[in-house]
Design a protein around this motif. Structure first.
Motif, short mmCIF file in Angstrom:
data_model
loop_
_atom_site.label_atom_id
_atom_site.label_comp_id
_atom_site.label_asym_id
_atom_site.label_seq_id
_atom_site.Cartn_x
_atom_site.Cartn_y
_atom_site.Cartn_z
N THR A 140 93.07 53.56 12.32
CA THR A 140 93.47 52.17 12.19
C THR A 140 94.15 51.77 13.49
O THR A 140 94.89 52.56 14.09
CB THR A 140 94.43 51.96 10.99
N ARG A 141 93.88 50.57 13.97
CA ARG A 141 94.47 50.11 15.22
C ARG A 141 95.77 49.39 14.93
O ARG A 141 95.83 48.49 14.11
CB ARG A 141 93.50 49.18 15.96
N VAL A 142 96.83 49.83 15.58
CA VAL A 142 98.16 49.29 15.33
C VAL A 142 98.77 48.77 16.62
O VAL A 142 98.78 49.47 17.64
CB VAL A 142 99.09 50.37 14.73
N SER A 143 99.26 47.54 16.59
CA SER A 143 100.03 46.99 17.72
C SER A 143 101.50 47.28 17.44
O SER A 143 102.04 46.84 16.44
CB SER A 143 99.82 45.47 17.82
N TYR A 144 102.14 48.04 18.30
CA TYR A 144 103.51 48.46 18.00
C TYR A 144 104.44 48.10 19.16
O TYR A 144 104.03 47.92 20.30
CB TYR A 144 103.58 49.95 17.70
N ARG A 145 105.72 48.02 18.83
CA ARG A 145 106.71 47.62 19.81
C ARG A 145 107.08 48.76 20.76
O ARG A 145 107.22 49.91 20.35
CB ARG A 145 108.00 47.14 19.11
N LEU A 146 107.27 48.42 22.02
CA LEU A 146 107.81 49.32 23.02
C LEU A 146 109.11 48.72 23.54
O LEU A 146 109.46 47.58 23.21
CB LEU A 146 106.81 49.50 24.17
N GLU A 147 109.83 49.46 24.35
CA GLU A 147 111.09 48.94 24.88
C GLU A 147 110.85 47.70 25.73
O GLU A 147 111.64 46.77 25.71
CB GLU A 147 111.79 50.02 25.72
N ASP A 178 106.83 61.12 15.42
CA ASP A 178 106.94 59.79 16.03
C ASP A 178 107.19 58.74 14.96
O ASP A 178 106.68 58.82 13.84
CB ASP A 178 105.64 59.43 16.78
N ARG A 179 107.98 57.73 15.34
CA ARG A 179 108.23 56.57 14.48
C ARG A 179 107.86 55.33 15.28
O ARG A 179 108.51 55.02 16.28
CB ARG A 179 109.69 56.53 14.04
N LEU A 180 106.79 54.67 14.85
CA LEU A 180 106.29 53.52 15.56
C LEU A 180 106.69 52.24 14.84
O LEU A 180 106.52 52.13 13.62
CB LEU A 180 104.76 53.57 15.67
N GLY A 181 107.22 51.28 15.57
CA GLY A 181 107.63 50.02 14.98
C GLY A 181 106.61 48.93 15.25
O GLY A 181 105.96 48.92 16.30
N LYS A 182 106.43 48.06 14.30
CA LYS A 182 105.52 46.93 14.50
C LYS A 182 105.99 45.76 13.64
O LYS A 182 106.70 45.94 12.64
CB LYS A 182 104.07 47.29 14.16
N TYR A 183 105.59 44.56 14.02
CA TYR A 183 105.87 43.38 13.23
C TYR A 183 104.83 43.25 12.13
O TYR A 183 103.67 43.61 12.30
CB TYR A 183 105.86 42.13 14.10
N GLY A 184 105.24 42.72 11.00
CA GLY A 184 104.30 42.51 9.90
C GLY A 184 104.95 42.77 8.56
O GLY A 184 106.11 43.18 8.48
N SER A 185 104.17 42.58 7.52
CA SER A 185 104.67 42.79 6.16
C SER A 185 104.06 44.06 5.57
O SER A 185 102.95 44.46 5.95
CB SER A 185 104.33 41.60 5.27
N LEU A 186 104.78 44.67 4.64
CA LEU A 186 104.28 45.87 3.99
C LEU A 186 103.05 45.54 3.15
O LEU A 186 102.14 46.36 3.02
CB LEU A 186 105.38 46.50 3.13
N LYS A 187 103.01 44.35 2.58
CA LYS A 187 101.86 43.94 1.79
C LYS A 187 100.60 43.89 2.65
O LYS A 187 99.53 44.34 2.23
CB LYS A 187 102.11 42.57 1.15
N ALA A 188 100.73 43.35 3.86
CA ALA A 188 99.57 43.27 4.75
C ALA A 188 99.11 44.68 5.16
O ALA A 188 97.90 44.95 5.24
CB ALA A 188 99.93 42.46 5.99
#
Length: 252
Positions: A140-147, A178-188
């Motif tokens: 799955t492709r995930v856009s995640y936050r970096l510093e 690893d713990r990757l952060g991303k914007y979005g909802s758990l439902k999505a």
């Protein structure tokens, strides 16, 4: 040349087959070829066959395998002992046990195999094992936050332990820590991972069933030792889903 181009773009599937009977290794390999053809997965299959557990264990220390098909009953290092030792190598290969006896299926649970193939129903079980492999190793492709901005990362779904939601942000816990952060909802995220065996155990947690060890009264215990809170009204549904999942994984 179109034919050559298609061949070059095929993904490699490196498989190790271990059985103390040479004729059985041939039968297992042939069943694997038929299962891949039936499922329509365009891969270039590379098989290595071993007659004993020791030689496969040594090979796994130097070679990369994606899938290991292990006979359970073998002299010396049997399939269960081999699977246990392979864990020390931190191999990412998926293990499928192969046996002529249905009675071993429950003992195999302790090793969290991808599937259990019975020699008496070789084609049927191998097809299900192949489908499970490609479902488990889907990306799955995930856009995640970096510093300093954002990154795009392709995550193997089987390596996602759970997703934690809070507000408009998510934290994806991976098997490597690893713990990757991303914007979005758990439902999505739940909708995105539909069909890949993820359970909504709490309003804040979406968990990969592959990594669930046990369902308690108010918590879910994971294989890596973590404990996650479970919604009070979700226990019956979660236990039912886990029973169904285990049945699917082991061919019941």
């Amino acid at each position: 040349m179109p034919g050559r181009e298609n061949k070059m773009t095929k993904e490699e599937l490196r498989v190790g087959i271990c059985d103390d009977k040479a004729e059985d290794t041939d039968l297992i390999e042939a069943a694997l070829h038929r299962a891949l053809k039936k499922a329509g997965f365009p891969v270039r299959l590379i098989c290595h066959k071993f007659m004993d557990g020791e030689s496969m264990y040594e090979a796994c220390g130097t070679k990369t395998f994606h899938l290991l098909l292990l006979d359970i009953e073998m002299p010396g290092l049997d399939g269960f002992e081999l699977a246990s030792r392979l864990r020390t190598l931190k191999s990412r290969a998926h293990v499928v046990f192969v046996s002529a006896h249905d009675s071993f299926v429950f003992n195999s649970f302790a090793f969290t195999p991808l599937w259990y193939v019975r020699k008496g129903t070789l084609d049927h079980d191998m097809y299900r094992a192949v489908r499970m492999y490609f479902r488990e190793t889907a990306f799955t492709r995930v856009s995640y936050r970096l510093e300093n901005g954002f990154g795009i990362h392709n995550l193997r779904i089987c390596d996602i332990v759970y997703v934690e939601g809070g507000g408009h942000s998510l934290t994806i816990q991976m098997t490597n820590g690893d713990r990757l952060g991303k914007y979005g909802s758990l439902k999505a995220m739940e909708e995105e991972l539909a069909g890949h065996h993820f359970l909504r155990i709490h309003k804040s947690f979406l968990v990969n069933q592959r990594h669930i060890k046990e369902v308690g009264k108010r918590e879910v215990y994971l294989l890596d030792g973590r404990t996650l809170e479970m919604g009070r009204d979700r226990r019956a549904a979660i236990r039912k889903a886990m029973l169904q999942y285990e049945g699917e994984r082991h061919g019941d």
